[in-house]
Design a protein around this motif. Sequence first.
Motif, short mmCIF file in Angstrom:
data_model
loop_
_atom_site.label_atom_id
_atom_site.label_comp_id
_atom_site.label_asym_id
_atom_site.label_seq_id
_atom_site.Cartn_x
_atom_site.Cartn_y
_atom_site.Cartn_z
N THR A 43 0.81 -1.22 0.00
CA THR A 43 0.00 0.00 0.00
C THR A 43 0.85 1.27 0.00
O THR A 43 0.34 2.33 -0.31
CB THR A 43 -0.95 0.03 1.21
OG1 THR A 43 -0.19 -0.08 2.41
CG2 THR A 43 -1.97 -1.09 1.13
N ALA A 44 2.12 1.19 0.35
CA ALA A 44 2.99 2.36 0.36
C ALA A 44 3.65 2.51 -1.01
O ALA A 44 4.82 2.21 -1.20
CB ALA A 44 4.05 2.23 1.46
N CYS A 45 2.85 2.94 -1.99
CA CYS A 45 3.35 3.07 -3.35
C CYS A 45 2.66 4.25 -4.02
O CYS A 45 1.96 5.01 -3.36
CB CYS A 45 3.14 1.77 -4.12
SG CYS A 45 1.43 1.23 -4.26
N ASN A 46 2.82 4.38 -5.32
CA ASN A 46 2.24 5.50 -6.06
C ASN A 46 0.79 5.26 -6.48
O ASN A 46 0.19 6.12 -7.10
CB ASN A 46 3.09 5.77 -7.31
CG ASN A 46 4.48 6.21 -6.93
OD1 ASN A 46 4.66 7.05 -6.06
ND2 ASN A 46 5.48 5.63 -7.58
N ALA A 47 0.25 4.10 -6.17
CA ALA A 47 -1.13 3.76 -6.52
C ALA A 47 -1.84 3.27 -5.25
O ALA A 47 -1.26 3.29 -4.15
CB ALA A 47 -1.13 2.66 -7.58
N ASP A 48 -3.07 2.82 -5.38
CA ASP A 48 -3.78 2.27 -4.23
C ASP A 48 -3.08 1.02 -3.72
O ASP A 48 -2.99 0.79 -2.52
CB ASP A 48 -5.23 1.94 -4.58
CG ASP A 48 -6.04 3.18 -4.94
OD1 ASP A 48 -5.83 4.23 -4.28
OD2 ASP A 48 -6.84 3.10 -5.88
N LEU A 49 -2.61 0.18 -4.66
CA LEU A 49 -1.93 -1.07 -4.32
C LEU A 49 -0.75 -1.29 -5.24
O LEU A 49 -0.73 -0.79 -6.37
CB LEU A 49 -2.88 -2.27 -4.50
CG LEU A 49 -4.07 -2.38 -3.58
CD1 LEU A 49 -5.00 -3.48 -4.09
CD2 LEU A 49 -3.61 -2.69 -2.18
N CYS A 50 0.20 -2.08 -4.79
CA CYS A 50 1.30 -2.55 -5.62
C CYS A 50 1.11 -4.05 -5.81
O CYS A 50 0.69 -4.74 -4.88
CB CYS A 50 2.64 -2.25 -4.96
SG CYS A 50 4.04 -2.66 -6.00
N ASN A 51 1.43 -4.58 -6.98
CA ASN A 51 1.14 -6.00 -7.24
C ASN A 51 2.12 -6.95 -6.57
O ASN A 51 1.88 -8.14 -6.55
CB ASN A 51 1.02 -6.27 -8.74
CG ASN A 51 2.35 -6.28 -9.48
OD1 ASN A 51 3.25 -5.51 -9.17
ND2 ASN A 51 2.45 -7.12 -10.48
N VAL A 52 3.20 -6.47 -5.99
CA VAL A 52 4.14 -7.31 -5.24
C VAL A 52 4.67 -6.55 -4.03
O VAL A 52 4.67 -5.33 -4.01
CB VAL A 52 5.34 -7.78 -6.10
CG1 VAL A 52 4.89 -8.71 -7.20
CG2 VAL A 52 6.10 -6.61 -6.67
N GLY A 53 5.13 -7.30 -3.03
CA GLY A 53 5.79 -6.72 -1.87
C GLY A 53 7.28 -6.96 -1.97
O GLY A 53 7.81 -7.26 -3.04
N VAL A 54 7.95 -6.86 -0.84
CA VAL A 54 9.39 -7.09 -0.84
C VAL A 54 9.68 -8.58 -0.82
O VAL A 54 8.84 -9.40 -0.46
CB VAL A 54 10.09 -6.41 0.36
CG1 VAL A 54 9.89 -4.91 0.32
CG2 VAL A 54 9.61 -6.97 1.67
N LYS A 55 10.88 -8.93 -1.22
CA LYS A 55 11.30 -10.33 -1.26
C LYS A 55 11.20 -10.93 0.15
O LYS A 55 11.53 -10.29 1.13
CB LYS A 55 12.73 -10.42 -1.77
CG LYS A 55 13.12 -11.77 -2.23
CD LYS A 55 14.43 -11.73 -2.97
CE LYS A 55 14.64 -13.05 -3.63
NZ LYS A 55 14.98 -12.96 -5.01
N GLY A 56 10.75 -12.15 0.22
CA GLY A 56 10.63 -12.84 1.50
C GLY A 56 9.24 -12.79 2.10
O GLY A 56 8.95 -13.49 3.05
N ALA A 57 8.36 -11.96 1.57
CA ALA A 57 6.99 -11.88 2.07
C ALA A 57 5.99 -12.01 0.94
O ALA A 57 4.85 -11.59 1.06
CB ALA A 57 6.78 -10.57 2.82
N GLY A 58 6.39 -12.59 -0.17
CA GLY A 58 5.54 -12.67 -1.35
C GLY A 58 4.22 -13.38 -1.12
O GLY A 58 3.19 -12.97 -1.64
N ALA A 59 4.24 -14.43 -0.34
CA ALA A 59 3.01 -15.17 -0.07
C ALA A 59 2.03 -14.33 0.72
O ALA A 59 0.83 -14.30 0.42
CB ALA A 59 3.34 -16.46 0.69
#
Length: 140
Positions: free
Chosen positions: A57-73
């Motif tokens: 949610t901390a991105c330039n849009a409402d949502l980002c389609n991926v997070g950081v590595k290690g928390a993808g699931a």
Amino acid sequence: MNGQSIEIDNTDAEGRLILSDAIYHGSTEFNAHTLIDVASLTGSRMTLDDAYAPQITACNADLCNVGVKGAGACTAALFLKSFVEGVDPVDGEASPRVRCAHIDIVGSMEVSRGSAYQDAGMAGRPTQCVSTGLSVSNSV
């Protein structure tokens, strides 16, 4: 489909974009009380822990389609959850209108060596899982 904007940080995570529209459509058009999707998005168990939400949610849009590595699931599960209409309780209601589950099938769709339980070949694990889950929930 639900009006949220999505920042694409990884074009290899396109499946969750398509699935998010299907989930939104299913939860709004069919008035379902339970929504289960079966797909190969991450290959891991997913937890819906809101502590992972800032990653998508901390991105330039409402949502980002991926997070950081290690928390993808975890971030994939939260991404999909944001498209289930009715999954969060409305003011004054104790429980949500819709229950949802994501069953990820990466690594479980094919059995290379058969056993007494499972013949070699396509496993059908999502079918077994959903069938057992529905049997248990209907007997409660």
